[in-house]
Design a protein around this motif. Sequence first.
Motif, PDB file in Angstrom:
ATOM      1  N   GLU A 117     -31.381  -2.391  22.974  1.00  0.00           N
ATOM      2  CA  GLU A 117     -32.679  -1.935  23.471  1.00  0.00           C
ATOM      3  C   GLU A 117     -33.383  -3.013  24.286  1.00  0.00           C
ATOM      4  N   SER A 118     -33.078  -4.257  23.978  1.00  0.00           N
ATOM      5  CA  SER A 118     -33.688  -5.388  24.679  1.00  0.00           C
ATOM      6  C   SER A 118     -32.952  -5.759  25.954  1.00  0.00           C
ATOM      7  N   ILE A 150     -36.815 -12.346  23.644  1.00  0.00           N
ATOM      8  CA  ILE A 150     -37.078 -11.458  22.515  1.00  0.00           C
ATOM      9  C   ILE A 150     -38.023 -12.150  21.546  1.00  0.00           C
ATOM     10  N   SER A 186     -38.813  -8.347  25.319  1.00  0.00           N
ATOM     11  CA  SER A 186     -38.956  -7.362  24.255  1.00  0.00           C
ATOM     12  C   SER A 186     -39.851  -7.925  23.171  1.00  0.00           C
ATOM     13  N   TYR A 244     -41.375  -6.976  19.460  1.00  0.00           N
ATOM     14  CA  TYR A 244     -41.365  -6.160  18.252  1.00  0.00           C
ATOM     15  C   TYR A 244     -42.409  -6.754  17.317  1.00  0.00           C
ATOM     16  N   ARG A 264     -40.928  -3.030  25.772  1.00  0.00           N
ATOM     17  CA  ARG A 264     -40.041  -3.808  26.635  1.00  0.00           C
ATOM     18  C   ARG A 264     -40.702  -3.877  27.997  1.00  0.00           C
TER      19      ARG A 264
END
Length: 179
Positions: free
Chosen positions: A28-29, A103, A132, A134, A172
């Motif tokens: 996903e990143s 990330i 990204s 989270y 993202r």
Amino acid sequence: MVCPSWFSFILYNPIRKAFTDRNKIIAESGVTSTSVVLEVGAGNGFLTETLAENAYKVYALELQQGMVKKLQKRVHRFGSKVEIIHRDIAAYKIEEAFADVCIMYYSFHEVSDKAEAARNIGKAVKMNGLLSVYEPTIEVTKSNMEEILRLFKDMGFVREADWSHLFTRFMRLRKSVSV
């Protein structure tokens, strides 16, 4: 508040591993086998080892010495593929864009100087590179995520994707403008 290193067992345990699809996070990143990755807030290596298995090179940046020691043990098997940087992202002086992907997994909310950290991350990520973010929903609200987006928009990033689940908020961003 930064998660203390003595409490790091909560960050790397069988339950978290069972409920967290680290390979999905990597995909996903936008991490590929040719990616140079900057991981901000590497902690004790929960995500770092999966990054090392999938990326070309990982720069694992961690603030706390206790976490760095645990991280060193966890990623030792990857040799020079993982470079550990014991620094605060807000104080880390980056001279050139080197990362294809950055990330931050459950870490940006712990950064004390978010504006300076965003500037440094903006310098580190190459043009068209990805960022990204989270964050835990229990600590980071939707409006907090929008504030994070504003910080990174000032550094030339645009939002490509986002979602929110019970435990996690994600976004993202792509660097589209050199600042």
